[in-house]
Design a protein around this motif. Structure first.
Motif, PDB file in Angstrom:
ATOM      1  N   THR A 123       0.840  -1.197   0.000  1.00  0.00           N
ATOM      2  CA  THR A 123       0.000   0.000   0.000  1.00  0.00           C
ATOM      3  C   THR A 123       0.877   1.250   0.000  1.00  0.00           C
ATOM      4  OG1 THR A 123      -1.843  -1.121   1.080  1.00  0.00           O
ATOM      5  CG2 THR A 123      -1.767   1.274   1.295  1.00  0.00           C
ATOM      6  N   ALA A 124       1.946   1.218   0.791  1.00  0.00           N
ATOM      7  CA  ALA A 124       2.879   2.358   0.817  1.00  0.00           C
ATOM      8  C   ALA A 124       3.544   2.543  -0.543  1.00  0.00           C
ATOM      9  CB  ALA A 124       3.928   2.151   1.906  1.00  0.00           C
ATOM     10  N   LYS A 125       3.891   1.465  -1.202  1.00  0.00           N
ATOM     11  CA  LYS A 125       4.515   1.576  -2.521  1.00  0.00           C
ATOM     12  C   LYS A 125       3.525   2.101  -3.561  1.00  0.00           C
ATOM     13  CE  LYS A 125       8.381  -1.488  -2.012  1.00  0.00           C
ATOM     14  NZ  LYS A 125       9.250  -2.427  -2.680  1.00  0.00           N
ATOM     15  N   VAL A 126       2.291   1.638  -3.508  1.00  0.00           N
ATOM     16  CA  VAL A 126       1.273   2.126  -4.442  1.00  0.00           C
ATOM     17  C   VAL A 126       1.041   3.620  -4.224  1.00  0.00           C
ATOM     18  CG1 VAL A 126      -1.172   1.979  -5.086  1.00  0.00           C
ATOM     19  CG2 VAL A 126       0.169  -0.116  -4.789  1.00  0.00           C
ATOM     20  N   ALA A 127       1.004   4.055  -2.964  1.00  0.00           N
ATOM     21  CA  ALA A 127       0.844   5.483  -2.672  1.00  0.00           C
ATOM     22  C   ALA A 127       2.001   6.282  -3.256  1.00  0.00           C
ATOM     23  CB  ALA A 127       0.746   5.700  -1.159  1.00  0.00           C
ATOM     24  N   ALA A 128       3.212   5.745  -3.183  1.00  0.00           N
ATOM     25  CA  ALA A 128       4.376   6.435  -3.748  1.00  0.00           C
ATOM     26  C   ALA A 128       4.287   6.492  -5.272  1.00  0.00           C
ATOM     27  CB  ALA A 128       5.660   5.743  -3.299  1.00  0.00           C
ATOM     28  N   VAL A 129       3.792   5.423  -5.902  1.00  0.00           N
ATOM     29  CA  VAL A 129       3.594   5.436  -7.360  1.00  0.00           C
ATOM     30  C   VAL A 129       2.573   6.506  -7.728  1.00  0.00           C
ATOM     31  CG1 VAL A 129       2.627   4.138  -9.313  1.00  0.00           C
ATOM     32  CG2 VAL A 129       4.289   3.052  -7.807  1.00  0.00           C
ATOM     33  N   ALA A 130       1.475   6.558  -6.982  1.00  0.00           N
ATOM     34  CA  ALA A 130       0.444   7.570  -7.252  1.00  0.00           C
ATOM     35  C   ALA A 130       1.036   8.969  -7.148  1.00  0.00           C
ATOM     36  CB  ALA A 130      -0.728   7.405  -6.284  1.00  0.00           C
ATOM     37  N   GLU A 131       1.823   9.215  -6.112  1.00  0.00           N
ATOM     38  CA  GLU A 131       2.443  10.528  -5.923  1.00  0.00           C
ATOM     39  C   GLU A 131       3.418  10.839  -7.057  1.00  0.00           C
ATOM     40  OE1 GLU A 131       5.445  12.627  -2.786  1.00  0.00           O
ATOM     41  OE2 GLU A 131       3.868  11.342  -1.956  1.00  0.00           O
ATOM     42  N   ALA A 132       4.218   9.848  -7.443  1.00  0.00           N
ATOM     43  CA  ALA A 132       5.191  10.059  -8.514  1.00  0.00           C
ATOM     44  C   ALA A 132       4.505  10.376  -9.840  1.00  0.00           C
ATOM     45  CB  ALA A 132       6.080   8.823  -8.669  1.00  0.00           C
ATOM     46  N   ARG A 133       3.291   9.848 -10.030  1.00  0.00           N
ATOM     47  CA  ARG A 133       2.569  10.070 -11.279  1.00  0.00           C
ATOM     48  C   ARG A 133       1.626  11.279 -11.180  1.00  0.00           C
ATOM     49  NH1 ARG A 133      -0.635   6.107 -13.332  1.00  0.00           N
ATOM     50  NH2 ARG A 133       0.006   6.685 -15.414  1.00  0.00           N
ATOM     51  N   GLY A 134       1.587  11.912 -10.012  1.00  0.00           N
ATOM     52  CA  GLY A 134       0.725  13.075  -9.841  1.00  0.00           C
ATOM     53  C   GLY A 134      -0.745  12.723  -9.758  1.00  0.00           C
ATOM     54  N   HIS A 135      -1.031  11.514  -9.283  1.00  0.00           N
ATOM     55  CA  HIS A 135      -2.413  11.051  -9.158  1.00  0.00           C
ATOM     56  C   HIS A 135      -2.740  10.792  -7.700  1.00  0.00           C
ATOM     57  CE1 HIS A 135      -3.084  10.550 -13.451  1.00  0.00           C
ATOM     58  NE2 HIS A 135      -1.895   9.982 -13.533  1.00  0.00           N
ATOM     59  N   ARG A 136      -3.996  10.561  -7.478  1.00  0.00           N
ATOM     60  CA  ARG A 136      -4.389  10.161  -6.127  1.00  0.00           C
ATOM     61  C   ARG A 136      -4.212   8.651  -5.993  1.00  0.00           C
ATOM     62  NH1 ARG A 136      -8.956  10.120  -9.079  1.00  0.00           N
ATOM     63  NH2 ARG A 136     -10.597   8.652  -8.543  1.00  0.00           N
ATOM     64  N   PHE A 137      -4.219   8.197  -4.773  1.00  0.00           N
ATOM     65  CA  PHE A 137      -4.086   6.769  -4.472  1.00  0.00           C
ATOM     66  C   PHE A 137      -5.367   6.080  -4.934  1.00  0.00           C
ATOM     67  CE2 PHE A 137      -4.668   3.073  -1.836  1.00  0.00           C
ATOM     68  CZ  PHE A 137      -3.408   2.552  -1.697  1.00  0.00           C
ATOM     69  N   ASP A 138      -5.260   5.219  -5.929  1.00  0.00           N
ATOM     70  CA  ASP A 138      -6.434   4.502  -6.417  1.00  0.00           C
ATOM     71  C   ASP A 138      -6.003   3.252  -7.163  1.00  0.00           C
ATOM     72  OD1 ASP A 138      -5.493   5.420  -8.852  1.00  0.00           O
ATOM     73  OD2 ASP A 138      -7.175   6.753  -9.229  1.00  0.00           O
ATOM     74  N   GLU A 139      -6.956   2.597  -7.788  1.00  0.00           N
ATOM     75  CA  GLU A 139      -6.682   1.349  -8.494  1.00  0.00           C
ATOM     76  C   GLU A 139      -5.695   1.553  -9.650  1.00  0.00           C
ATOM     77  OE1 GLU A 139      -9.227  -1.714 -11.155  1.00  0.00           O
ATOM     78  OE2 GLU A 139     -10.122  -1.133  -9.236  1.00  0.00           O
ATOM     79  N   ARG A 140      -5.725   2.729 -10.257  1.00  0.00           N
ATOM     80  CA  ARG A 140      -4.799   2.994 -11.360  1.00  0.00           C
ATOM     81  C   ARG A 140      -3.350   2.981 -10.889  1.00  0.00           C
ATOM     82  NH1 ARG A 140      -7.418   8.334 -13.583  1.00  0.00           N
ATOM     83  NH2 ARG A 140      -7.272   8.653 -11.366  1.00  0.00           N
ATOM     84  N   ALA A 141      -3.107   3.539  -9.726  1.00  0.00           N
ATOM     85  CA  ALA A 141      -1.747   3.528  -9.177  1.00  0.00           C
ATOM     86  C   ALA A 141      -1.321   2.098  -8.858  1.00  0.00           C
ATOM     87  CB  ALA A 141      -1.667   4.399  -7.930  1.00  0.00           C
ATOM     88  N   THR A 143      -2.410  -0.588 -10.374  1.00  0.00           N
ATOM     89  CA  THR A 143      -2.171  -1.225 -11.666  1.00  0.00           C
ATOM     90  C   THR A 143      -0.801  -0.833 -12.202  1.00  0.00           C
ATOM     91  OG1 THR A 143      -4.529  -1.225 -12.138  1.00  0.00           O
ATOM     92  CG2 THR A 143      -3.064  -1.489 -14.014  1.00  0.00           C
ATOM     93  N   ALA A 144      -0.445   0.429 -12.083  1.00  0.00           N
ATOM     94  CA  ALA A 144       0.869   0.892 -12.544  1.00  0.00           C
ATOM     95  C   ALA A 144       1.984   0.187 -11.773  1.00  0.00           C
ATOM     96  CB  ALA A 144       0.977   2.408 -12.379  1.00  0.00           C
ATOM     97  N   PHE A 145       1.813   0.033 -10.473  1.00  0.00           N
ATOM     98  CA  PHE A 145       2.834  -0.625  -9.657  1.00  0.00           C
ATOM     99  C   PHE A 145       3.004  -2.084 -10.075  1.00  0.00           C
ATOM    100  CE2 PHE A 145       4.044  -2.863  -5.666  1.00  0.00           C
ATOM    101  CZ  PHE A 145       5.349  -2.412  -5.614  1.00  0.00           C
ATOM    102  N   VAL A 146       1.897  -2.801 -10.259  1.00  0.00           N
ATOM    103  CA  VAL A 146       1.968  -4.193 -10.700  1.00  0.00           C
ATOM    104  C   VAL A 146       2.680  -4.279 -12.055  1.00  0.00           C
ATOM    105  CG1 VAL A 146       0.591  -6.172 -11.493  1.00  0.00           C
ATOM    106  CG2 VAL A 146      -0.009  -5.003  -9.370  1.00  0.00           C
ATOM    107  N   ALA A 147       2.348  -3.363 -12.955  1.00  0.00           N
ATOM    108  CA  ALA A 147       2.966  -3.355 -14.282  1.00  0.00           C
ATOM    109  C   ALA A 147       4.474  -3.107 -14.190  1.00  0.00           C
ATOM    110  CB  ALA A 147       2.302  -2.307 -15.165  1.00  0.00           C
ATOM    111  N   LEU A 148       4.890  -2.209 -13.319  1.00  0.00           N
ATOM    112  CA  LEU A 148       6.317  -1.926 -13.155  1.00  0.00           C
ATOM    113  C   LEU A 148       7.072  -3.156 -12.655  1.00  0.00           C
ATOM    114  CD1 LEU A 148       6.160   1.626 -11.567  1.00  0.00           C
ATOM    115  CD2 LEU A 148       6.971   1.054 -13.865  1.00  0.00           C
TER     116      LEU A 148
END
Length: 196
Positions: A123-141, A143-148
């Motif tokens: 969850t902490a890593k997904v939140a960091a992905v969301a922040e790095a992408r300029g998005h809020r913490f959500d399913e898209r973040a 998904t991006a983390f899993v893809a990475l």
């Protein structure tokens, strides 16, 4: 040497031996007598320190993931380079990839013994992905983390597929890392990716 120091040293030797054994043979194939012999202790020490072979397996994976978290850190800034750091770690520490694959084979879709702890970590890593992408913490973040992770680890988890697809017997790690970083960058910046 104090008793507690000897105890910590014995426990550490058992974890090192168990990591090698589990990475080689998995949870089902690993043998506590081989772990104990490699650590230079009686196999009863395994049960004394860890309670069971399954709990030892859980401890080994937790320690390996802790090493990963400490060296790779949270995703920040350039997410392609984050995928590169994941790739670098798994290249240098192939036993983690094998441990994760063995864990998947052993538990399949069942809950892990440390599900809640691991979920909080991710969850902490997904939140960091969301922040790095300029998005809020959500399913898209998420998904991006899993893809990475998939882009970074897949070539190392399945080297035979990498070799067959790329058509070369010896894929140079530096070139493969550059491709991983470029693919991760392209993936997270692709039009429509945020709509997934």
């Amino acid at each position: 040497m104090r008793t507690s120091s000897r105890s910590e040293e014995t426990r550490a030797r058992l974890l090192v031996a168990a990591r090698a054994e589990f990475a080689e043979a998995g949870m089902s194939g690993a043998r506590v007598d081989r772990i104990a012999r490699q650590a230079g202790v009686n196999k009863e020490r395994i049960y004394g320190y860890f309670g069971s072979k399954e709990q030892l397996f859980t401890e080994v994976i937790a320690e390996a993931l802790g090493d990963h978290a400490g060296q790779v850190g949270l995703p920040y800034g350039d997410l392609g380079e984050y995928a590169g750091r994941i790739y670098d770690f798994h290249l240098a520490n192939p036993e983690l990839t094998r441990l994760m694959m063995w864990e998947a084979l052993y538990y399949r879709d069942q809950p892990l013994p440390d599900d809640k702890v691991r979920a909080a970590h991710y969850t902490a890593k997904v939140a960091a992905v969301a922040e790095a992408r300029g998005h809020r913490f959500d399913e898209r973040a998420a998904t991006a983390f899993v893809a990475l992770i998939a882009v970074a680890v897949w070539p190392l988890a399945f080297p035979q597929m990498t070799r067959l697809i790329l058509g070369t017997a010896d894929v140079e790690p530096g070139a493969l890392r550059r491709h991983v970083v470029a693919m991760a960058d392209a993936l997270v910046s692709a039009p429509g990716f945020d709509d997934l």
